[in-house]
Design a protein around this motif. Structure first.
Motif, PDB file in Angstrom:
ATOM      1  N   CYS A  30     -28.012  21.194  57.201  1.00 31.31           N
ATOM      2  CA  CYS A  30     -27.083  22.075  57.083  1.00 31.31           C
ATOM      3  C   CYS A  30     -27.028  23.308  57.921  1.00 31.31           C
ATOM      4  O   CYS A  30     -28.107  23.823  57.939  1.00 31.31           O
ATOM      5  CB  CYS A  30     -26.823  22.369  55.496  1.00 31.31           C
ATOM      6  N   CYS A  44     -25.120  26.888  52.488  1.00 27.86           N
ATOM      7  CA  CYS A  44     -26.138  25.804  52.548  1.00 27.86           C
ATOM      8  C   CYS A  44     -26.919  25.362  51.447  1.00 27.86           C
ATOM      9  O   CYS A  44     -27.020  24.149  51.110  1.00 27.86           O
ATOM     10  CB  CYS A  44     -26.845  26.245  53.968  1.00 27.86           C
ATOM     11  N   ALA A  47     -25.185  23.527  48.488  1.00 21.61           N
ATOM     12  CA  ALA A  47     -25.173  22.288  48.981  1.00 21.61           C
ATOM     13  C   ALA A  47     -26.388  21.417  49.003  1.00 21.61           C
ATOM     14  O   ALA A  47     -26.550  20.454  48.335  1.00 21.61           O
ATOM     15  CB  ALA A  47     -24.380  22.003  50.365  1.00 21.61           C
ATOM     16  N   GLN A  48     -27.482  22.173  49.718  1.00 21.51           N
ATOM     17  CA  GLN A  48     -28.766  21.580  49.363  1.00 21.51           C
ATOM     18  C   GLN A  48     -29.156  21.296  47.963  1.00 21.51           C
ATOM     19  O   GLN A  48     -29.774  20.132  47.956  1.00 21.51           O
ATOM     20  CB  GLN A  48     -29.820  22.650  50.219  1.00 21.51           C
ATOM     21  N   MET A  61     -32.334  17.634  52.430  1.00 26.22           N
ATOM     22  CA  MET A  61     -31.610  18.684  53.512  1.00 26.22           C
ATOM     23  C   MET A  61     -32.233  19.684  53.648  1.00 26.22           C
ATOM     24  O   MET A  61     -32.699  20.508  53.105  1.00 26.22           O
ATOM     25  CB  MET A  61     -30.219  18.689  52.954  1.00 26.22           C
ATOM     26  N   VAL A  63     -32.158  23.280  56.063  1.00 24.98           N
ATOM     27  CA  VAL A  63     -31.071  24.557  56.308  1.00 24.98           C
ATOM     28  C   VAL A  63     -31.822  25.241  57.494  1.00 24.98           C
ATOM     29  O   VAL A  63     -32.840  25.354  57.539  1.00 24.98           O
ATOM     30  CB  VAL A  63     -31.189  25.476  55.248  1.00 24.98           C
ATOM     31  N   ILE A  89     -23.957  19.018  58.653  1.00 23.63           N
ATOM     32  CA  ILE A  89     -22.674  19.841  58.240  1.00 23.63           C
ATOM     33  C   ILE A  89     -23.006  21.230  58.461  1.00 23.63           C
ATOM     34  O   ILE A  89     -24.199  21.706  58.458  1.00 23.63           O
ATOM     35  CB  ILE A  89     -22.300  19.445  56.700  1.00 23.63           C
ATOM     36  N   THR A  90     -21.734  22.021  58.623  1.00 27.77           N
ATOM     37  CA  THR A  90     -22.182  23.399  58.982  1.00 27.77           C
ATOM     38  C   THR A  90     -21.081  24.514  58.152  1.00 27.77           C
ATOM     39  O   THR A  90     -19.900  23.988  57.960  1.00 27.77           O
ATOM     40  CB  THR A  90     -21.478  23.896  60.432  1.00 27.77           C
ATOM     41  N   ALA A  91     -21.890  25.544  57.699  1.00 20.75           N
ATOM     42  CA  ALA A  91     -21.232  26.352  56.572  1.00 20.75           C
ATOM     43  C   ALA A  91     -20.074  27.093  57.562  1.00 20.75           C
ATOM     44  O   ALA A  91     -20.128  27.513  58.532  1.00 20.75           O
ATOM     45  CB  ALA A  91     -22.021  27.101  55.909  1.00 20.75           C
ATOM     46  N   PHE A 256     -17.616  23.823  54.297  1.00 23.22           N
ATOM     47  CA  PHE A 256     -18.424  23.028  55.305  1.00 23.22           C
ATOM     48  C   PHE A 256     -17.452  22.142  56.307  1.00 23.22           C
ATOM     49  O   PHE A 256     -16.389  21.499  55.807  1.00 23.22           O
ATOM     50  CB  PHE A 256     -19.459  21.865  54.906  1.00 23.22           C
ATOM     51  N   TRP A 270     -19.805  11.653  53.428  1.00 22.03           N
ATOM     52  CA  TRP A 270     -19.698  12.897  53.165  1.00 22.03           C
ATOM     53  C   TRP A 270     -18.702  13.417  52.090  1.00 22.03           C
ATOM     54  O   TRP A 270     -18.994  14.080  51.203  1.00 22.03           O
ATOM     55  CB  TRP A 270     -19.884  13.874  54.231  1.00 22.03           C
TER      56      TRP A 270
END
Length: 324
Positions: A30, A44, A47-48, A61, A63, A89-91, A256, A270
């Motif tokens: 992330c 992030c 989500a992690q 995951m 970061v 994935i990107t925040a 994301f 995802w």
């Protein structure tokens, strides 16, 4: 016959499971497009922890932090250098969409990536140090009216950013010219808080989720939240700007995106994970711990939401003369 049907069903389910296993990324990552400590970092880490605790992601995951341009560096890197990366994935936040609306992400617009999920929302907030002489939002507004250049406001991002826009909307609602504000820009949400503790700024504007840890510790006070109504839980005692006579509302959606050339199979993998996560009771509890309110969107619904928000932000940016 029944045995054959059973065998066929098991074989089919086994093949589907194998396909899903193949789709799972080996090194999920992330990207938080700022330095540690701000809203992207929170997004992030949510989500992690959420995907891990729900058993939706086997590999840990990581970061990574990619500051620069309040998301511009990360956006360009994902689109140009990692467009197919299945595990990245990107925040993003509403601030990312505001910057996209102004063309601050270079030649790439809101249609350059695949919008994966929105997982929650917080709201803008006006924050001061616990020892600040400013006890109420009205006192802060009065001070700004008397001498707008003497009150130093810190926030993440330069002129036109989400935090600047919140400050500008507050100023406009109070009859103060936004260009007269003494605004100090920082990269991300963590640095303004450090500056507040060091006495370098007298107030900061950011998402309340970036301040609640310090609020819980008794280190800061929130003078106003930029929501339609008072927020639930521990924020219930904090008045809105609106109820104090300043009609400013600023929700901050967080979520994301993925690279533009990620395969449909990997993207769907995802998307299904997040759709499962977003209805998980454990995740709802974790989201509350990060002081985010429920807001869940994926797939086509999210894409439409993003495009509509960017269109609205373009109009708002134009009102403030930010689009040439």
């Amino acid at each position: 016959m029944n045995n054959r049907l059973t065998y066929a069903a098991l074989l089919t389910s086994g093949l589907l499971a194998a396909g899903m296993a193949l789709a799972e990324p080996k090194r999920p990552e992330c990207i938080a497009p700022a330095k540690p400590g701000g809203g992207f970092d929170i997004t992030c880490k949510l989500a992690q922890g959420g995907l891990k605790d729900a058993g939706l992601l086997k590999a840990p995951m990581r970061v990574t932090y990619m500051p620069g341009g309040i998301g511009a560096v990360a956006y360009n890197a994902v689109v140009a250098l990692r467009p197919k990366a299945p595990g990245v994935i990107t925040a993003w936040s509403s601030g990312s969409l505001l910057n996209l609306a102004q063309g601050k992400f270079g030649r790439y617009d809101e249609k350059a990536v695949r919008w994966l999920a929105a997982i929650g929302t917080d709201y803008g907030a006006v924050i001061v140090h616990r020892d600040s002489p400013l006890q109420t939002f009205d006192e802060l507004i009065t001070r700004l009216k008397q001498a707008p250049s003497e009150l130093v406001i810190g926030a993440g991002g330069t002129v036109g950013s989400q935090d600047w826009m919140q400050a500008a909307l507050i100023a406009r609602s109070a009859g103060i010219e936004p260009e007269k504000l003494r605004y100090v820009a920082f990269e991300g949400g963590g640095e303004p808080m450090t500056a507040l503790f060091g006495g370098h700024v007298q107030a900061i504007v950011s998402g309340f989720g970036e301040a609640t840890a310090q609020l819980d510790a008794g280190n800061v006070r929130i003078l106003a939240v930029l929501s339609e109504e008072r927020l639930p839980g521990k924020m219930a005692n904090i008045p809105t700007a609106k109820e104090q006579g300043y009609d400013v509302v600023w929700p901050i959606v967080r979520g994301f995106y993925m690279g533009p050339e990620v395969s449909d199979e990997n993207f769907k993998w995802w998307q299904e994970r997040f759709e499962t996560l977003l209805v998980d009771d454990g995740f709802n509890a974790k989201r509350e711990q990060f002081d985010l309110l429920p807001l869940s969107k994926t797939g086509a619904e999210l894409e439409q939401f993003v495009y509509e928000q960017v269109a609205e932000y373009r109009k708002l940016a134009d009102e403030f003369g930010l689009i040439q």
